[in-house]
Design a protein around this motif. Structure first.
Motif, short mmCIF file in Angstrom:
data_model
loop_
_atom_site.label_atom_id
_atom_site.label_comp_id
_atom_site.label_asym_id
_atom_site.label_seq_id
_atom_site.Cartn_x
_atom_site.Cartn_y
_atom_site.Cartn_z
N CYS A 179 8.42 2.60 4.54
CA CYS A 179 8.48 3.96 3.79
C CYS A 179 9.70 4.41 3.12
O CYS A 179 9.58 4.53 1.96
N LEU A 180 10.83 3.79 3.73
CA LEU A 180 12.11 4.14 3.05
C LEU A 180 12.06 3.05 1.94
O LEU A 180 12.86 3.67 1.03
N GLU A 181 11.72 1.93 2.06
CA GLU A 181 11.95 1.05 1.11
C GLU A 181 10.91 1.64 -0.26
O GLU A 181 11.66 1.31 -1.48
N ALA A 182 10.02 1.84 0.04
CA ALA A 182 8.98 2.49 -1.06
C ALA A 182 9.88 3.62 -1.75
O ALA A 182 9.97 3.85 -2.96
N SER A 227 0.88 -1.38 -0.22
CA SER A 227 -0.01 -0.05 0.03
C SER A 227 0.86 1.23 0.04
O SER A 227 0.46 2.34 -0.80
N ILE A 228 1.89 1.07 0.73
CA ILE A 228 2.87 2.30 0.89
C ILE A 228 3.61 2.54 -0.67
O ILE A 228 3.73 3.67 -1.35
N ASP A 229 3.95 1.36 -1.16
CA ASP A 229 4.65 1.43 -2.71
C ASP A 229 3.55 1.95 -3.68
O ASP A 229 3.98 2.92 -4.26
N ASN A 230 2.38 1.41 -3.41
CA ASN A 230 1.51 2.14 -4.48
C ASN A 230 1.10 3.54 -4.16
O ASN A 230 1.01 4.23 -5.29
N ALA A 231 0.95 4.10 -2.99
CA ALA A 231 0.81 5.38 -2.77
C ALA A 231 2.02 6.15 -3.37
O ALA A 231 1.79 7.30 -3.99
N VAL A 232 3.10 5.82 -3.05
CA VAL A 232 4.38 6.62 -3.73
C VAL A 232 4.50 6.50 -5.14
O VAL A 232 4.74 7.51 -5.98
N LYS A 250 13.15 4.44 -1.89
CA LYS A 250 14.47 4.01 -2.50
C LYS A 250 13.95 3.05 -3.99
O LYS A 250 14.59 3.43 -4.66
N LEU A 251 12.86 2.31 -3.95
CA LEU A 251 12.64 1.50 -5.00
C LEU A 251 11.72 2.50 -6.09
O LEU A 251 11.85 2.10 -7.34
N VAL A 252 10.96 3.38 -5.60
CA VAL A 252 10.07 4.05 -6.55
C VAL A 252 10.47 5.40 -6.73
O VAL A 252 10.28 5.99 -8.12
N LYS A 253 10.67 6.21 -5.96
CA LYS A 253 11.07 7.80 -6.07
C LYS A 253 12.29 8.25 -5.21
O LYS A 253 11.99 8.67 -4.07
N PRO A 254 13.30 7.75 -5.49
CA PRO A 254 14.49 7.98 -4.83
C PRO A 254 15.05 9.49 -4.34
O PRO A 254 15.63 9.86 -3.68
N ASP A 255 14.24 10.40 -5.33
CA ASP A 255 14.71 11.75 -4.94
C ASP A 255 13.67 12.30 -4.08
O ASP A 255 13.83 13.68 -3.69
N CYS A 256 12.72 11.78 -3.75
CA CYS A 256 11.67 12.20 -2.69
C CYS A 256 12.55 12.34 -1.28
O CYS A 256 13.19 11.31 -0.83
N LYS A 257 12.22 13.37 -0.49
CA LYS A 257 13.06 13.84 0.64
C LYS A 257 12.08 13.04 1.84
O LYS A 257 10.83 13.50 1.69
N PHE A 258 12.69 12.56 2.55
CA PHE A 258 12.04 11.74 3.66
C PHE A 258 12.31 12.27 5.04
O PHE A 258 13.54 12.52 5.65
N TYR A 259 11.25 12.48 5.86
CA TYR A 259 11.06 13.10 7.45
C TYR A 259 10.83 12.04 8.17
O TYR A 259 9.66 11.48 8.11
N GLN A 260 11.56 11.53 9.09
CA GLN A 260 11.09 10.47 10.27
C GLN A 260 10.91 11.20 11.52
O GLN A 260 11.77 11.96 11.90
N ALA A 261 9.87 11.11 12.25
CA ALA A 261 9.50 11.50 13.36
C ALA A 261 10.20 10.80 14.57
O ALA A 261 9.57 9.67 14.70
#
Length: 369
Positions: free
Chosen positions: A126-129, A83-88, A131-142
């Motif tokens: 989330c990080l796997e999604a 579901s996370i992969d599909n969203a990304v 990495k595999l789908v949109k590696p230029d997306c910036k990620f924030y972890q709370a």
């Protein structure tokens, strides 16, 4: 109104020209404040929500956003990789804010496996999604100050070793470490904000701060006689959630990813919070006793606070206080809301909630026992 978009639908229609962000935990305190902030900045905001049989259940904090053309909900679950992969894949976000978690520390003792799955492995998914789908997306972890637990130094900063004292804290340490590992191993723009306690009128009633302010409001209206509480000597660094989401956004606007402590640099006890909350409704407390025998009486010698052993943690965290100097230096961020302002804001809001319910013949909210 059900505005939950099904995967497979393209989002080109009615989208703003600004950046696009995914937020997990959109229905919670931080998620709702962050969504408001990003919408104000012209973002297209997609909130990841679990599929339920009642589409509006638990979404009262974001109902006011549902008519905004740039605000959308998509089905997704931190325990479900696909579901996370599909969203990304469908949304192609510029930024991804992972605020979702099982975040109630006492519940993490009752449900440690679920907490680890959602709060720890959820970040990895989330990080796997990305990495595999949109590696230029910036990620924030709370992240959380609960990572420090039995603190190794005072105050705590970005270099302070972790010593978590709950399954929740352990899960957050894993999420922090895996975020750093994906940053260093795969070159992702991925960073963690180590947020100390942050509250607001939107905080859940199960949390001690909201339990205190709602009970004070209920006592002021004659609905309750006293507050039942755990360890009143525990000290925390409490800030306003509305201030902290600004810092979350700033972290993803850097040229390079970096982790930051987000705090106020001040510490107050649970007892301090209770004193301020009750004072706001005209009740002045006098304390006596120690440990489980601690009580507080008002100016008429009526007992208003009783200590209940069941609310003590199996492993207590006695003192947390953060050093946010790096955030101030590099990102120009400082908290703007004092502890007293925060408590007064929450009490005033809860008094209004109680008065409104009574005026319309409704049952005012009751904090969990």
């Amino acid at each position: 109104m059900n505005k939950c978009i099904q995967m497979g639908i393209r989002f080109g229609r009615n989208m703003a020209e600004g950046k696009t962000a995914i937020i997990t935990g959109i229905t919670g305190q931080d998620g709702s404040y962050l969504a408001e902030l990003l919408l104000e900045k012209g973002y297209n905001v997609f909130g990841l929500v679990r599929r339920t049989s009642q589409p509006t259940q638990g979404r009262n904090l974001i109902n006011h956003l549902m008519e905004n053309d740039n605000f959308h909900l998509v089905n997704g679950d931190l325990t479900d990789q696909s579901s996370i992969d599909n969203a990304v894949k469908e949304i192609q976000p510029d930024e991804f804010y992972n605020l979702g978690a099982q975040s109630f520390v006492p519940e993490s003792w009752r449900s440690p496996t679920m907490t680890a799955d959602v709060t720890g492995l959820g970040a990895l998914r989330c990080l796997e999604a990305i990495k595999l789908v949109k590696p230029d997306c910036k990620f924030y972890q709370a992240g959380s100050s609960e990572q420090f637990g039995d603190v190794r130094e005072i105050p705590q900063n970005e270099l302070t070793p972790f010593y978590p004292r709950s399954p929740y804290g352990c899960a957050k340490v894993f999420a922090y470490d895996i975020t750093r590992n994906y940053r260093e191993s795969y070159g992702l723009f991925a960073c963690t904000g180590i947020l100390f306690n942050h509250e607001s009128p939107r905080r859940g009633l199960e949390f001690v701060t909201r339990k205190v302010t709602m009970t004070a409001a209920r006592i002021s209206e004659g609905l309750d006689e006293y507050l039942s509480i755990g360890n009143v000597k525990a000290k925390r660094d409490w800030g306003f959630a509305g201030d902290y989401v600004e810092m979350q956004w700033r972290m993803l606007q850097q040229a390079e990813p970096e982790d930051f402590v987000v705090a106020t640099g001040e510490t107050n006890s649970v007892q301090d919070m209770i004193d301020l909350a009750f004072k706001r409704v005209g009740i002045m407390l006098t304390w006596s006793g120690e440990g489980v025998d601690t009580i507080a009486v008002d100016q008429h010698n009526v007992t208003r606070v009783k200590t209940n052993p069941k609310f003590f943690r199996p492993a207590e965290v006695d003192l947390l206080i953060g050093d946010y100097s790096l955030a101030a230096e590099k990102l120009g961020w400082t908290p703007t809301t004092s502890f007293e302002q925060l408590v007064n804001m929450m009490v005033d809001s809860d008094v209004s909630v109680v008065k409104y319910a009574l005026a319309y013949g409704q049952l005012p909210p009751i904090p969990p026992a």
